[in-house]
Design an enzyme around this catalytic site. Structure first.
Site, PDB file in Angstrom:
ATOM      1  N   TRP A  91      51.866  40.816  22.250  1.00 57.75           N
ATOM      2  CA  TRP A  91      51.891  39.650  23.149  1.00 57.75           C
ATOM      3  C   TRP A  91      53.320  39.311  23.563  1.00 57.75           C
ATOM      4  CZ3 TRP A  91      54.047  34.718  22.745  1.00 57.75           C
ATOM      5  CH2 TRP A  91      53.618  33.803  23.722  1.00 57.75           C
ATOM      6  N   CYS A 113      53.679  31.146  18.759  1.00 57.01           N
ATOM      7  CA  CYS A 113      52.885  32.379  18.642  1.00 57.01           C
ATOM      8  C   CYS A 113      53.477  33.371  17.639  1.00 57.01           C
ATOM      9  CB  CYS A 113      52.661  33.052  19.979  1.00 57.01           C
ATOM     10  SG  CYS A 113      51.467  32.158  20.958  1.00 57.01           S
ATOM     11  N   TYR A 153      52.059  37.429  18.238  1.00 56.44           N
ATOM     12  CA  TYR A 153      50.627  37.605  17.919  1.00 56.44           C
ATOM     13  C   TYR A 153      50.407  38.664  16.851  1.00 56.44           C
ATOM     14  CZ  TYR A 153      48.541  34.713  21.648  1.00 56.44           C
ATOM     15  OH  TYR A 153      48.129  33.686  22.446  1.00 56.44           O
ATOM     16  N   HIS A 182      46.248  30.685  15.424  1.00 52.93           N
ATOM     17  CA  HIS A 182      45.428  31.638  16.184  1.00 52.93           C
ATOM     18  C   HIS A 182      44.321  32.259  15.338  1.00 52.93           C
ATOM     19  CE1 HIS A 182      49.093  31.331  18.588  1.00 52.93           C
ATOM     20  NE2 HIS A 182      48.349  31.661  19.620  1.00 52.93           N
ATOM     21  N   TYR A 203      41.244  27.596  21.473  1.00 57.98           N
ATOM     22  CA  TYR A 203      42.475  28.387  21.467  1.00 57.98           C
ATOM     23  C   TYR A 203      43.647  27.514  20.996  1.00 57.98           C
ATOM     24  CZ  TYR A 203      46.032  31.531  23.494  1.00 57.98           C
ATOM     25  OH  TYR A 203      47.086  32.378  23.701  1.00 57.98           O
ATOM     26  N   HIS A 204      44.387  28.010  20.000  1.00 53.52           N
ATOM     27  CA  HIS A 204      45.515  27.308  19.374  1.00 53.52           C
ATOM     28  C   HIS A 204      45.090  26.222  18.386  1.00 53.52           C
ATOM     29  CE1 HIS A 204      48.535  28.570  22.750  1.00 53.52           C
ATOM     30  NE2 HIS A 204      48.402  29.476  21.802  1.00 53.52           N
TER      31      HIS A 204
END
Ligand SMILES: *[C@@H]1O[C@H](CO)[C@@H](O)[C@H](O)[C@H]1NC(C)=O
Ligand SMILES: *[C@@H]1O[C@H](CO)[C@@H](O)[C@H](O)[C@H]1NC(C)=O
Ligand SMILES: *[C@@H]1O[C@H](CO)[C@@H](O)[C@H](O)[C@H]1NC(C)=O
Ligand SMILES: *[C@@H]1O[C@H](CO)[C@@H](O)[C@H](O)[C@H]1NC(C)=O
Ligand SMILES: *[C@@H]1O[C@H](CO)[C@@H](O)[C@H](O)[C@H]1NC(C)=O
Ligand SMILES: *[C@@H]1O[C@H](CO)[C@@H](O)[C@H](O)[C@H]1NC(C)=O
Ligand SMILES: *[C@@H]1O[C@H](CO)[C@@H](O)[C@H](O)[C@H]1NC(C)=O
Ligand SMILES: *[C@@H]1O[C@H](CO)[C@@H](O)[C@H](O)[C@H]1NC(C)=O
Length: 645
Positions: free
Chosen positions: A288, A226, A270, A575, A488-489
Site C-alpha cells: 500500500w 496505516c 499495510y 485494519h 474501514y479503519h
C-alpha cells in the site's frame, strides 16, 4: 380547501416525527426547527444578518417527556460549507428547564460527519448544548442540520454498550499501554491522511474515567498512518511504515518515550508484523505504501536495534488474488508468532504458510484453509494458544467493491512446519468485512462492526450488531447494537477490566461524512447479575511475581473461589489486524483454599514474551480485573540455545 387541509395534515405528521428544537437565536431562513425536522438538507444557523449574534449559542432539544438518555447526536450542515460547525461545547440536561446539570463537555472535530457526545445515563426531558466556539474559528457562528439523542440501554441480559465518547481525532490504530490506558492514532490531521508528514496526532484514552489526552508524536519523524504494529517483549509498541514507509517508531513501555528505530530494509504500508518466540519482530507484505511488490520478510532485533532482511521469507505464496493487484494482494497478513521462531500465516489468502525467521528466513506451504476463499479484512484470533486454536471469520475476496462473506474456520496448529488441521464451522449470522475481533477471558470471541459489502470510507451496509462465538458450542449469539458504524479503519481491543474498547472508522477529510472520532465500550454480560446489577468481581489479592519466565511457577491468592483462569496478551489493532492478542487458558497445578499455583507453558512460541493480562473467573463466569504479568523468555532456554547454536 381540501388541498389546504391535506397540507396541514402533512405538516403536523412532519412535526410529530421530528424533534422539538429551540435555539438562542436563528438567522432568517435557517430556523431552529430545521435542526429537528429529520431532513439533513435543511439546517439551523445562528443569526449573522443583519447583525452577528456572537457566541455562545445554545439549542434545547425538548423530548416531550422524561426519557432515559445517554447522549446527544449532532449532524453538522451537509451543504458542503463548514461555517458554524460547533467546536467546544457544554451539554446539560434538565427535567424542567429551571435547573440544569452539566453532563459532559468537549470539542467536536471540524468536519461534516455525525457526532456523538455521550454521558452517563440520566432521566431528563430537555438537553441543552451550548456552543462556545466555532470548530474552525472562522466566525461567531453555530449551525446544525440535526440534533438527536441516544436512548440509554436498560437491559443487561446480553451485555451493554457505554455512551459514545467523543474524541478529538479519528482513530485508525490503537494498542494497550502498560496499566491499561489505550493509545490511539490516525495520521497528521484529526480527520484525514495523505503524504509522508513526519508526525502523527494521538490520543490516550482512560477507559475508567472516559477522559482523553491529546499529543502530537513528532520525536520519530514518522507519520504512522496505516502501519504495521507489534508489542515487544517489554510491551513497547514497534510501529512500522505506513505513510512514512521506511520508519520504525518505538514507544518505550517503561519510559513512555518515543524513540526512532532503524529504517526497514523494505518500505511498507499495510504490512502486518508479529512478535516472535525470541522477542524479535517479523514483518512481511505492505504494498500500500513505499512501492509495490517484492515485499518479502524481515525482522527487527531490539538487542542489536537492527532490521535484517529474510530473503527466504517469500511474500509470493501469501498473496491473495485481489482485483486491486499487488497494491492489495500482500495486505494485512494474519500472522501468529509460534514455536521455534516460526510465524504461522493463516490468511487472508486461502493459502496458509509457515515462515521460519532464522538464518535468511524460509517459507513452506501450510496447505489451504479448507475451502476458504481469500478473506481480506477478515479476522483471525488465537483463542487457545495452549491447544494451538485459531478461529477465523469473514472477509472478502478483494479489498473493496465486493460482497463480504460469513465463513468461519477453525485452524489447529502444532509443531512447525507440520500442516495444520482446518475445520469448517457454522457461519456467522452476518457477512462482514472490516470487522474486528476480541477474545474474552472466558475464551469466547467477540466480533463487532464491519459491513456486508466492502467499501473503504462508506457506512452503507453497516452491521451494528456484534456476535459472540462460543468455542464450546461453536455457535453465535447476536448481541445488542452499538450506535456508530465501525467499518474501514475501525478497531477493537480487550481492556484490563474485561470490557471491549471499540473505535475508529473513516479518516477521509472534512466532507466525507464517515469519520467516526469516538469510542464505544462494550460490557459483556459476565459483568452483570441476572437482575441487571453490576456483578461482584473476584479479586486477585496477591501474585508471587509480575515478571515470570516461560515454564515458571506463579502463585496467586484471590479473595474468593475461582473456577477458571486465563492469560490474554495485550493487544494492538489496526485494519482488522491484531497479531498481539492471544489467550492461554491456565489450570492450577495445586490449590490450597484460595491460593492457586500455576506452571506456565514452557514454550515461548505459545507464551510469546511480553505483557499479558491475568484474569480469574468465578463460577458465575465473572472475571476479576486483570493483573498484568510480564512473560519473559527464560534465561535457561537462552543458554541452551547458545550451546546448541
Ligand atoms: C417545544 O419546546 C419548547 C421549549 O422547551 C416548548 O416551550 C414547546 O412547548 C415545545 N413544543 C411542542 C410542540 O412540544
Ligand atoms: C428536505 O428539505 C429540502 C430543502 O427544503 C427539500 O427540497 C426536500 O424535499 C426535503 N426532504 C424531505 C424528505 O422532506
Ligand atoms: C426542577 O427540577 C429540579 C431537579 O429535579 C428540582 O430540584 C427543582 O426544584 C425543579 N424546579 C422547579 C421550578 O420545578
Ligand atoms: C466573536 O466575536 C467576538 C466579539 O464579540 C470577537 O472577539 C471574536 O474574535 C469573534 N470570534 C470569531 C471566531 O470571529
Ligand atoms: C526492555 O527494557 C529493558 C530496560 O529498559 C531494556 O534493557 C531491554 O533492552 C528492553 N528489551 C526489549 C526487548 O526492548
Ligand atoms: C523517516 O522517514 C523519512 C522519509 O519518509 C526520513 O526522511 C526520515 O529521516 C526518517 N526518520 C528517521 C528517524 O529515520
Ligand atoms: C543468506 O543470504 C546471503 C545473501 O543472499 C548469502 O550470501 C548467504 O549465504 C545466505 N546464508 C544462508 C545461511 O543461506
Ligand atoms: C451466510 O451468508 C450466506 C450468504 O449471504 C447466507 O445464505 C447464509 O444464510 C449465512 N449463514 C448464516 C448461518 O446465517
Amino acid at each position: 380547501m381540501l388541498i389546504f387541509v391535506n397540507l396541514l395534515f402533512l405538516t403536523i405528521v412532519h412535526l410529530v416525527q421530528g424533534l422539538n428544537v429551540t435555539t438562542s437565536d436563528a438567522n432568517s431562513g435557517n430556523p431552529a426547527s430545521n435542526a429537528g425536522d429529520g431532513n439533513a438538507t435543511t439546517f439551523w444557523h445562528s443569526q449573522y444578518s443583519p447583525t452577528v449574534v456572537p457566541l455562545p449559542h445554545w439549542a434545547i432539544v425538548d423530548l416531550g417527556a422524561d426519557t432515559f438518555i445517554n447522549g446527544l447526536s449532532y449532524l453538522p450542515r451537509q451543504d458542503g460549507n463548514l461555517n458554524g460547525n460547533i467546536g467546544q461545547y457544554i451539554i446539560e440536561t434538565s427535567t424542567n428547564t429551571s435547573t440544569w446539570t452539566t453532563v459532559t463537555t468537549g470539542a467536536f472535530m471540524d468536519d461534516n460527519s455525525k457526532k456523538y457526545a455521550g454521558f452517563s445515563a440520566v432521566t431528563a426531558r430537555y438537553i441543552r448544548i451550548t456552543a462556545l466556539t466555532e470548530a474552525g474559528n472562522r466566525g461567531n457562528w453555530s449551525s446544525a442540520a440535526e440534533f438527536g439523542y441516544n436512548a440509554a440501554p436498560t437491559s443487561t441480559n446480553l451485555g451493554q454498550w457505554s455512551p459514545v465518547y467523543n474524541q478529538p481525532i479519528t482513530i485508525a490504530a490503537s494498542y494497550l499501554l502498560p496499566g491499561g490506558n489505550v493509545f490511539s492514532f490516525g495520521s497528521f490531521k484529526p480527520d484525514t491522511f495523505g503524504g509522508a508528514n513526519g508526525f502523527t496526532l494521538s490520543v490516550t484514552f482512560n477507559a475508567v474515567t472516559g477522559t482523553s489526552t491529546q499529543a502530537t508524536i513528532s520525536q520519530t519523524g514518522h507519520d504512522m498512518f496505516c502501519p504495521g504494529m507489534s508489542l515487544d517483549a517489554n510491551g513497547s509498541a514497534i510501529v512500522t511504515g505506513g505513510d512514512d514507509a521506511s520508519n520504525t517508531s518505538i514507544n518505550d513501555a517503561v519510559t513512555g518515550d518515543w524513540i526512532a528505530g532503524p529504517l526497514m530494509n523494505i518500505p511498507r504500508g499495510y504490512q502486518s508484523s508479529a512478535a516472535l518466540s525470541n522477542g524479535q519482530i517479523f514483518t512481511i507484505g505492505g504494498s500500500w505504501s513505499g512501492g509495490r511488490g517484492g515485499k518479502n520478510g524481515e525482522k527487527y532485533d531490539s538487542a542489536t536495534n537492527a532490521w535484517s532482511l529474510l530473503s527466504g521469507a517469500l511474500v509470493a505464496p501469501m498473496l491473495t488474488a485481489d482485483a486491486g493487484g499487488i497494491f492489495r494482494q500482500d495486505n494485512h497478513g494474519w500472522l501468529f508468532g509460534w514455536k521455534n521462531e516460526y510465524v504461522f500465516q493463516a490468511g487472508p489468502s486461502s493459502a496458509m504458510n509457515w515462515y521460519s525467521t532464522t538464518g535468511n528466513g524460509s517459507q513452506v506451504s501450510a496447505g489451504t484453509r479448507a475451502a476458504a476463499v481469500d478473506s481480506m479484512s477478515g479476522i483471525a484470533v488465537m483463542y487457545d494458544a495452549v491447544a494451538g486454536k485459531i478461529f477465523t471469520a469473514g472477509g472478502s475476496t478483494s479489498y473493496q467493491d465486493v460482497d463480504a462473506h460469513n465463513e468461519t474456520y477453525l485452524i489447529t496448529i502444532g509443531t512447525p512446519p507440520a500442516v495444520p488441521t482446518v475445520a469448517t464451522l457454522t457461519s456467522m449470522t452476518y457477512t462482514r468485512a472490516f470487522h474486528n475481533s476480541v477474545v474474552l477471558p472466558n475464551g469466547k470471541v467477540f466480533i463487532t462492526g464491519g459491513q456486508t459489502y466492502a467499501v473503504p470510507f462508506s457506512d452503507l451496509n453497516s452491521i451494528f450488531t456484534p456476535e459472540l462465538w462460543d468455542p464450546v458450542t461453536q455457535t453465535f449469539t447476536v448481541l445488542p447494537a452499538h450506535v456508530v458504524p465501525r467499518n474501514y479503519h475501525s478497531i477493537a481491543l480487550l481492556l484490563l477490566d474485561g470490557r471491549v474498547y471499540t473505535s475508529g472508522g473513516g479518516l477521509c477529510g472534512t466532507k466525507c461524512g464517515t469519520n467516526h472520532p469516538d469510542v464505544e465500550i462494550y460490557s459483556p454480560s459476565y459483568l452483570f447479575t441476572s437482575t441487571g446489577e453490576l456483578a461482584t468481581r473476584p479479586v486477585i489479592s496477591s501474585i508471587s511475581a509480575t515478571s515470570i519466565a516461560v515454564g515458571g511457577t506463579l502463585t496467586v491468592v484471590t479473595d474468593s473461589e475461582i473456577s477458571s483462569w486465563s492469560l490474554i496478551r495485550y493487544g494492538s489493532a489496526t485494519h482488522t489486524v491484531n497479531t498481539d492478542q492471544r489467550r492461554a487458558p491456565l489450570t492450577p497445578t495445586a490449590t490450597d483454599g484460595t491460593t492457586y499455583t500455576f506452571v506456565l507453558p514452557s514454550d515461548s512460541g505459545i507464551m510469546l514474551p511480553g505483557l499479558w493480562m491475568l484474569f480469574a473467573l468465578n463460577s458465575a463466569g465473572v472475571p476479576s480485573l486483570a493483573e498484568t504479568v510480564k512473560v519473559t523468555v527464560s534465561e535457561q532456554s537462552k543458554v541452551r540455545k547458545l550451546e546448541l547454536g
